[in-house]
Write an enzyme that holds these catalytic residues in place. Structure first.
Site, PDB file in Angstrom:
ATOM      1  N   CYS A 115       0.817  -1.227   0.000  1.00 39.78           N
ATOM      2  CA  CYS A 115       0.000   0.000   0.000  1.00 39.78           C
ATOM      3  C   CYS A 115       0.847   1.274   0.000  1.00 39.78           C
ATOM      4  O   CYS A 115       0.360   2.342  -0.353  1.00 39.78           O
ATOM      5  CB  CYS A 115      -0.936   0.016   1.198  1.00 39.78           C
ATOM      6  SG  CYS A 115      -2.076  -1.357   1.177  1.00 39.78           S
ATOM      7  N   HIS A 251      -3.481   7.327   2.963  1.00 45.01           N
ATOM      8  CA  HIS A 251      -3.859   6.035   2.380  1.00 45.01           C
ATOM      9  C   HIS A 251      -5.300   5.736   2.797  1.00 45.01           C
ATOM     10  O   HIS A 251      -5.699   5.973   3.920  1.00 45.01           O
ATOM     11  CB  HIS A 251      -2.915   4.953   2.909  1.00 45.01           C
ATOM     12  CG  HIS A 251      -3.305   3.578   2.487  1.00 45.01           C
ATOM     13  ND1 HIS A 251      -3.671   3.279   1.197  1.00 45.01           N
ATOM     14  CD2 HIS A 251      -3.393   2.418   3.186  1.00 45.01           C
ATOM     15  CE1 HIS A 251      -3.959   1.994   1.120  1.00 45.01           C
ATOM     16  NE2 HIS A 251      -3.815   1.440   2.314  1.00 45.01           N
ATOM     17  N   ASN A 281     -10.093   0.247  -0.564  1.00 47.40           N
ATOM     18  CA  ASN A 281      -8.631   0.253  -0.437  1.00 47.40           C
ATOM     19  C   ASN A 281      -8.020  -0.210  -1.757  1.00 47.40           C
ATOM     20  O   ASN A 281      -8.126  -1.376  -2.114  1.00 47.40           O
ATOM     21  CB  ASN A 281      -8.242  -0.686   0.711  1.00 47.40           C
ATOM     22  CG  ASN A 281      -6.741  -0.706   0.960  1.00 47.40           C
ATOM     23  OD1 ASN A 281      -5.962  -0.191   0.159  1.00 47.40           O
ATOM     24  ND2 ASN A 281      -6.335  -1.309   2.057  1.00 47.40           N
TER      25      ASN A 281
END
Ligand code: UT7
Length: 324
Positions: A115, A251, A281
């Site tokens: 990520c 994020h 996500n």
């Protein structure tokens, strides 16, 4: 000699056409819209069509960023793509994108930092520019994470989506990126990983496919704590106070994690870019997607200070503090 900075000339992004809402998921996973919204903030996600790849989405996002910057692909001297879902094992997806854009000849490579991939790529690109090695750089973050979802596993099936974001950076005497911080701790591998791979012989448990494994609650706790110290470290590295920040572009994994970081910075949620509701996500795609949304919606303006941060598998965590 005067300091050289990396300045963002323009941004771009791309999302698959197909949208899967929480209500859609309810039909085939043992979950509920209410659970997903309350625990994560997610309402929907985009899912790549069959045959639609990370490279396809990256190319589209990159072209949009290049168009907005008024830069030709042939002017690029470096291309970096943060991804953990490359099209094929090799060549790197950055090379595939480079060829499709018509930027053949410049350096191109992928960064796998899960990520944190885009923020890592941004940090690396910044070093190339500051050293004088590169003048115009394309940095992307892109994923087709839904390719490694087992749709029967509610713990992960509801969390992820597909998408890509890109920025064009230019060497400039004006700031620019003030500071980037990159970290990793491989000791936490078991909490968030995908065990399938080349050198281990493509092994996985039977009937599960290539799937993400995550101990959500543990990851959540480490993420909040780690991001707290990361934002402090980044402010110190840039010689700035939290009060000088205009926007937090985090994020987009979980709204509760985002709120905790904003609180730590004493920032109101009006100063935080939130796209987790629409994109879920998207791993390395999440920060550049949020950034492009922030720029194109007119929220982020030239001259404003942005704090970008990410946390993910590895664990990896990374940040960038910049003037847009
Ligand atoms: O991007 C990389 C980094 N990743 C992250 O930052 C993710 C971090 N973790 C999280 O965002 C959260 O931990 C999750 C959203 C993954 C889970 O939220 P949680 O509040 O930590 O829930 P939990 O895992 O503690 O599960 C609570 C309950 C459990 O039931 P019991 O044991 O209380 O009866 C789960 O079985 O919720 C159940 N559950 C679900 N229920 C409905 C788990 N997944 C679902 C689901 N729908 N999809």
């Amino acid at each position: 000699m005067a300091q050289i900075y990396s300045r963002i000339l323009a941004t771009g992004s791309a999302l698959p056409e197909r949208v899967l809402t929480n209500a859609d998921l309810e039909k085939f996973v043992d979950t509920s819209d209410e659970w997903i919204r309350e625990r994560t903030g997610i309402r929907q996600r985009h899912v790549a069509a069959e045959g639609e790849t990370t490279g396809d989405l990256s190319t589209l996002a990159a072209q949009r960023a290049l168009d907005a910057a008024g830069v030709k692909a042939s002017e690029l001297d470096l291309i970096i793509l943060g991804t953990t879902t490359p099209d094929i094992i090799f060549p790197s997806t950055a090379c595939l994108v480079q060829h499709r854009l018509g930027a053949n000849g410049c350096a191109a490579f992928d960064v796998n930092a899960a990520c944190s991939g885009f923020v890592y790529a941004l940090g690396v690109a910044d070093k190339f520019i500051r050293s004088g090695q590169s003048k115009k750089v394309l940095v992307m973050g892109a994923e087709t994470l839904t390719r490694m979802i087992n749709w029967e596993e509610r713990e992960t099936a509801v969390l992820f989506g597909d998408g890509a974001g890109a920025v064009v950076l230019e060497a400039s005497r004006e700031p620019g990126i003030y500071a980037t911080c990159l970290h990793a701790d491989g000791g936490h591998k078991e909490l968030l990983y995908n065990p399938v791979g080349v050198s281990v012989g493509f092994k996985d448990e039977p009937n599960h496919g290539v799937r993400i494994r995550m101990s959500g609650r543990e990851v959540f706790k480490v993420a909040v704590k780690t991001l707290d110290s990361l934002v402090e470290e980044t402010l110190a590295a840039a010689g700035m106070q939290a009060s000088q920040l205009d926007w937090l572009i985090p994020h987009q994994a979980n709204l509760r994690i985002i709120e905790a970081t904003a609180k730590r910075l004493n920032m109101s949620m009006d100063q935080v870019i939130v796209t987790v509701d629409k994109h879920a996500n998207t791993s390395a795609g999440s920060v550049p997607l949020a950034l492009d949304y922030a720029v194109r919606s007119g929220k982020v303006k030239r001259g404003q200070n942005l704090l970008l941060e990410a946390f993910g598998g590895g664990f990896t965590w990374a940040s960038a503090l910049l003037r847009y």
